[in-house]
Design a protein around this motif. Structure first.
Motif, short mmCIF file in Angstrom:
data_model
loop_
_atom_site.label_atom_id
_atom_site.label_comp_id
_atom_site.label_asym_id
_atom_site.label_seq_id
_atom_site.Cartn_x
_atom_site.Cartn_y
_atom_site.Cartn_z
N THR A 80 0.83 -1.20 0.00
CA THR A 80 0.00 0.00 0.00
C THR A 80 0.87 1.25 0.00
O THR A 80 1.88 1.32 0.68
CB THR A 80 -0.92 0.01 1.24
OG1 THR A 80 -1.81 -1.09 1.15
CG2 THR A 80 -1.70 1.29 1.32
N GLN A 81 0.44 2.25 -0.79
CA GLN A 81 1.12 3.53 -0.82
C GLN A 81 0.59 4.43 0.29
O GLN A 81 -0.59 4.36 0.63
CB GLN A 81 0.91 4.21 -2.17
CG GLN A 81 1.42 3.41 -3.36
CD GLN A 81 1.17 4.14 -4.66
OE1 GLN A 81 1.62 5.26 -4.86
NE2 GLN A 81 0.43 3.50 -5.56
N ALA A 82 1.45 5.26 0.84
CA ALA A 82 1.06 6.21 1.89
C ALA A 82 1.50 7.60 1.46
O ALA A 82 2.68 7.82 1.16
CB ALA A 82 1.70 5.84 3.22
N THR A 128 -9.63 9.18 -8.25
CA THR A 128 -10.97 8.95 -7.72
C THR A 128 -10.94 7.75 -6.80
O THR A 128 -10.30 6.74 -7.12
CB THR A 128 -11.96 8.70 -8.87
OG1 THR A 128 -11.99 9.85 -9.74
CG2 THR A 128 -13.37 8.44 -8.34
N LEU A 129 -11.61 7.85 -5.65
CA LEU A 129 -11.67 6.73 -4.72
C LEU A 129 -12.82 5.81 -5.09
O LEU A 129 -13.97 6.25 -5.23
CB LEU A 129 -11.86 7.23 -3.29
CG LEU A 129 -10.61 7.72 -2.56
CD1 LEU A 129 -10.96 8.31 -1.21
CD2 LEU A 129 -9.60 6.58 -2.39
N GLN A 157 -3.41 1.70 -5.60
CA GLN A 157 -3.72 2.29 -6.90
C GLN A 157 -4.29 1.20 -7.81
O GLN A 157 -3.67 0.16 -8.01
CB GLN A 157 -2.48 2.92 -7.52
CG GLN A 157 -2.76 3.65 -8.81
CD GLN A 157 -1.56 4.42 -9.32
OE1 GLN A 157 -0.63 4.72 -8.55
NE2 GLN A 157 -1.56 4.76 -10.60
N LEU A 158 -5.49 1.47 -8.36
CA LEU A 158 -6.16 0.49 -9.22
C LEU A 158 -5.86 0.74 -10.69
O LEU A 158 -5.57 -0.20 -11.44
CB LEU A 158 -7.67 0.57 -8.98
CG LEU A 158 -8.13 0.33 -7.53
CD1 LEU A 158 -9.64 0.49 -7.43
CD2 LEU A 158 -7.69 -1.05 -7.04
N GLU A 172 -8.24 2.62 -4.27
CA GLU A 172 -9.11 2.23 -3.17
C GLU A 172 -8.44 2.61 -1.86
O GLU A 172 -7.22 2.48 -1.70
CB GLU A 172 -9.41 0.73 -3.21
CG GLU A 172 -8.21 -0.16 -3.04
CD GLU A 172 -8.58 -1.64 -3.00
OE1 GLU A 172 -9.77 -1.94 -2.95
OE2 GLU A 172 -7.65 -2.48 -3.03
N CYS A 173 -9.23 3.07 -0.90
CA CYS A 173 -8.71 3.50 0.40
C CYS A 173 -8.47 2.29 1.29
O CYS A 173 -9.31 1.39 1.38
CB CYS A 173 -9.70 4.45 1.05
SG CYS A 173 -9.26 4.92 2.74
#
Length: 210
Positions: A22-24, A49-50, A74-75, A81-82
């Motif tokens: 996951t990116q932060a 966009t989430l 990132q999709l 997605e959060c």
């Protein structure tokens, strides 16, 4: 001046473990009329966009933008997605003569850095915290602008001073908090000097605007 609950921990962590890919990032988080986070902008102006929209207990205002730390997957090139998110208190520098109180209680200072486009100065703090009569105490923080100096080479340097009121909060343990200082766009700055009162004395850091 901004109040911070002493013991409250925002819903973000180091991003390790289950979500190791996951990116932060610190972001500007857009909230719609239903108090749902629907999109975000990175500090390099990348926009996403989430999917699906995300919610959190600290989102109290509809149709606004929050400064936040966002953990996301990132999709596609424009969607994400959060995983987790936490609010980042944002301070605006105020001319020192407008402030009735200018408390200088010490804080733990961990790090400070400019965002990629120079819109924010981000600061990592270590606050001494505890509970008062079983309830969270409150820290008060702010940023005083002492002056904007025109140097001999016609560059401009802003002198900011971090303000902190420990209040009645006991110093039982340390809580890491991040804040962002919104850099005013009403005057062109070349350098920022930030002074903080720490347990090791006054610390000064200098930042060159890009």
């Amino acid at each position: 001046m901004l109040a911070l609950a002493a013991c409250t921990t925002d819903s973000y962590d180091k991003g390790e473990g289950t979500y190791s890919l996951t990116q932060a990032e610190m972001v500007e988080l857009s909230v719609d009329g239903k108090k749902q986070a629907t999109a975000f902008v990175l500090d390099d102006d990348s926009r996403f966009t989430l999917t699906p929209p995300a919610t959190a207990s600290w989102i109290q205002t509809a149709d606004t933008v929050y400064r936040a730390i966002l953990y996301f997957n990132q999709l596609t090139a424009t969607t994400a997605e959060c995983v987790q998110m936490g609010v980042v208190p944002t301070l605006r520098p105020v001319e020192h003569w407008k402030l009735k109180k200018q408390p200088q209680d010490p804080v733990g200072f961990e790090s400070a850095w400019l965002s990629k486009k120079g819109k924010y100065l981000n600061v990592g703090l270590l606050l001494k915290t505890g509970q008062v009569d079983g309830e969270d105490g409150v820290h008060t923080i702010g940023i005083a602008q002492d002056t904007i100096r025109v140097n001999a080479d016609n560059t401009r340097t802003a002198y900011y001073r971090f303000l902190h009121d420990q209040g009645d909060v006991p110093e039982y343990y340390t809580n890491r908090r991040y804040i962002s200082i919104l850099i005013p766009d009403t005057v062109q700055l070349d350098t920022i000097r930030l002074t903080l009162p720490t347990y090791d004395g006054m610390k000064e850091r200098t930042f060159l605007m890009k």
